[in-house]
Design a protein around this motif. Structure first.
Motif, mmCIF file in Angstrom:
data_model
loop_
_atom_site.group_PDB
_atom_site.id
_atom_site.type_symbol
_atom_site.label_atom_id
_atom_site.label_comp_id
_atom_site.label_asym_id
_atom_site.label_seq_id
_atom_site.Cartn_x
_atom_site.Cartn_y
_atom_site.Cartn_z
ATOM 1 N N PHE A 18 -27.290 -19.539 -10.933
ATOM 2 C CA PHE A 18 -28.041 -18.323 -11.222
ATOM 3 C C PHE A 18 -29.474 -18.534 -10.753
ATOM 4 N N THR A 19 -29.978 -17.584 -9.957
ATOM 5 C CA THR A 19 -31.275 -17.762 -9.314
ATOM 6 C C THR A 19 -32.093 -16.482 -9.353
ATOM 7 N N GLU A 20 -33.387 -16.653 -9.069
ATOM 8 C CA GLU A 20 -34.213 -15.505 -8.749
ATOM 9 C C GLU A 20 -33.745 -15.013 -7.385
ATOM 10 N N ASN A 21 -33.911 -13.743 -7.129
ATOM 11 C CA ASN A 21 -33.477 -13.169 -5.858
ATOM 12 C C ASN A 21 -34.637 -13.260 -4.866
ATOM 13 N N THR A 22 -34.703 -14.365 -4.121
ATOM 14 C CA THR A 22 -35.811 -14.572 -3.184
ATOM 15 C C THR A 22 -35.304 -14.916 -1.791
ATOM 16 N N VAL A 23 -36.117 -14.570 -0.797
ATOM 17 C CA VAL A 23 -35.792 -14.841 0.605
ATOM 18 C C VAL A 23 -35.812 -16.349 0.848
ATOM 19 N N GLY A 24 -34.831 -16.844 1.584
ATOM 20 C CA GLY A 24 -34.784 -18.252 1.971
ATOM 21 C C GLY A 24 -34.104 -19.165 0.982
ATOM 22 N N LEU A 25 -33.709 -18.633 -0.171
ATOM 23 C CA LEU A 25 -33.108 -19.482 -1.203
ATOM 24 C C LEU A 25 -31.729 -20.002 -0.786
ATOM 25 N N LEU A 26 -30.966 -19.195 -0.091
ATOM 26 C CA LEU A 26 -29.653 -19.646 0.370
ATOM 27 C C LEU A 26 -29.790 -20.914 1.201
ATOM 28 N N ASN A 27 -30.756 -20.940 2.095
ATOM 29 C CA ASN A 27 -30.980 -22.121 2.918
ATOM 30 C C ASN A 27 -31.357 -23.331 2.063
ATOM 31 N N LYS A 28 -32.250 -23.140 1.083
ATOM 32 C CA LYS A 28 -32.661 -24.246 0.214
ATOM 33 C C LYS A 28 -31.470 -24.862 -0.515
ATOM 34 N N ILE A 29 -30.554 -24.014 -0.945
ATOM 35 C CA ILE A 29 -29.398 -24.507 -1.698
ATOM 36 C C ILE A 29 -28.373 -25.160 -0.774
ATOM 37 N N THR A 30 -28.049 -24.500 0.331
ATOM 38 C CA THR A 30 -27.001 -25.056 1.201
ATOM 39 C C THR A 30 -27.428 -26.353 1.870
ATOM 40 N N ILE A 31 -28.706 -26.540 2.085
ATOM 41 C CA ILE A 31 -29.154 -27.797 2.706
ATOM 42 C C ILE A 31 -28.885 -28.989 1.784
ATOM 43 N N LEU A 32 -28.863 -28.761 0.479
ATOM 44 C CA LEU A 32 -28.542 -29.844 -0.461
ATOM 45 C C LEU A 32 -27.107 -30.332 -0.250
ATOM 46 N N PHE A 33 -26.211 -29.430 0.112
ATOM 47 C CA PHE A 33 -24.823 -29.797 0.395
ATOM 48 C C PHE A 33 -24.747 -30.568 1.713
ATOM 49 N N SER A 34 -25.483 -30.090 2.703
ATOM 50 C CA SER A 34 -25.486 -30.745 4.025
ATOM 51 C C SER A 34 -25.989 -32.178 3.919
ATOM 52 N N ARG A 35 -27.054 -32.378 3.174
ATOM 53 C CA ARG A 35 -27.617 -33.721 3.037
ATOM 54 C C ARG A 35 -26.607 -34.695 2.417
ATOM 55 N N ARG A 36 -25.753 -34.202 1.556
ATOM 56 C CA ARG A 36 -24.754 -35.052 0.898
ATOM 57 C C ARG A 36 -23.408 -35.027 1.616
ATOM 58 N N ARG A 37 -23.363 -34.325 2.751
ATOM 59 C CA ARG A 37 -22.142 -34.223 3.551
ATOM 60 C C ARG A 37 -20.983 -33.672 2.716
ATOM 61 N N ILE A 38 -21.276 -32.659 1.904
ATOM 62 C CA ILE A 38 -20.260 -31.964 1.109
ATOM 63 C C ILE A 38 -20.062 -30.592 1.734
ATOM 64 N N ASN A 39 -18.841 -30.319 2.153
ATOM 65 C CA ASN A 39 -18.516 -29.052 2.793
ATOM 66 C C ASN A 39 -18.334 -27.960 1.742
ATOM 67 N N ILE A 40 -18.879 -26.796 2.011
ATOM 68 C CA ILE A 40 -18.683 -25.631 1.141
ATOM 69 C C ILE A 40 -17.415 -24.930 1.602
ATOM 70 N N GLU A 41 -16.433 -24.848 0.705
ATOM 71 C CA GLU A 41 -15.164 -24.179 1.022
ATOM 72 C C GLU A 41 -15.318 -22.663 1.013
ATOM 73 N N SER A 42 -16.062 -22.134 0.028
ATOM 74 C CA SER A 42 -16.373 -20.705 -0.003
ATOM 75 C C SER A 42 -17.681 -20.500 -0.740
ATOM 76 N N LEU A 43 -18.339 -19.400 -0.390
ATOM 77 C CA LEU A 43 -19.639 -19.070 -0.957
ATOM 78 C C LEU A 43 -19.706 -17.567 -1.127
ATOM 79 N N THR A 44 -19.994 -17.131 -2.334
ATOM 80 C CA THR A 44 -20.164 -15.718 -2.621
ATOM 81 C C THR A 44 -21.478 -15.553 -3.361
#
Length: 186
Positions: A18-44
């Protein structure tokens, strides 16, 4: 057409962020997965019942629970994140939506609408001159079963949404974020 279903292994986790609705937040969150080499199966991502609060529903498969817990703690550190919860499949109620565009040109195998409706609980949502669009909601295995059933009819297009999920807990968003006066949608 290859089957568009994941072959990943490990335990399936549903993360609700649950987040504030702000520009660029999707990138901030998904990069945390990339850094840990965890693939996102689905995102809504969608708005919640509170104006200005968004909900990310992220599905991952991972073998090491401790690494998922570290990821959740890291997501909590993002300033715009209000709350994060990680769930196993048995802890949430979830569904996905799939749409199939199927050819109905003359000479094509005729569709058995009764089987589609009664057996597979899928519905024709658009009937064009040379194709139909069928909607199927359910779990990934249910959508996969319908995919295998409908494939011989000629799939022109296929799309599947990410998972939407709610916790089986009786708690609401108010229990987790009570400190502010929120404006609710009517």
């Amino acid at each position: 057409m290859s089957q568009p279903f994941s072959a990943a292994t490990g335990t399936t986790y549903t993360l609700c962020v649950f987040t504030e609705n702000t520009v660029g937040l999707l990138n901030k969150i998904t990069i945390l997965f990339s850094r840990r080499r965890i693939n996102i199966e689905s995102l809504t991502v969608s708005e919640t019942e509170r104006k200005g609060v968004s909900r990310f529903t992220i599905v991952i498969q991972h073998e090491i629970r401790e690494e998922v817990e570290k990821l959740v703690r890291q997501i909590r550190k993002v300033i715009e994140v209000l709350a994060v919860f990680g769930y196993l499949n048995e802890e949430v109620v979830y569904n996905e939506i799939a749409m199939f565009k199927i050819s109905t040109l003359s000479g094509a195998k005729p569709l058995d609408i009764e089987v589609i409706n009664k057996i597979y609980k899928a519905w024709v949502v658009y009937w064009g001159l040379d194709y139909v669009v069928i909607e199927k909601t359910g779990s990934l295995p249910e959508i996969h079963d319908f995919f295998n059933y409908i494939k011989p009819y000629g799939i022109l297009e296929f799309v599947r949404s990410g998972r939407v999920a709610v916790s089986k807990s009786s708690k609401s968003l108010d229990d987790y974020l009570p400190e502010a006066e929120w404006e609710y949608y009517l």
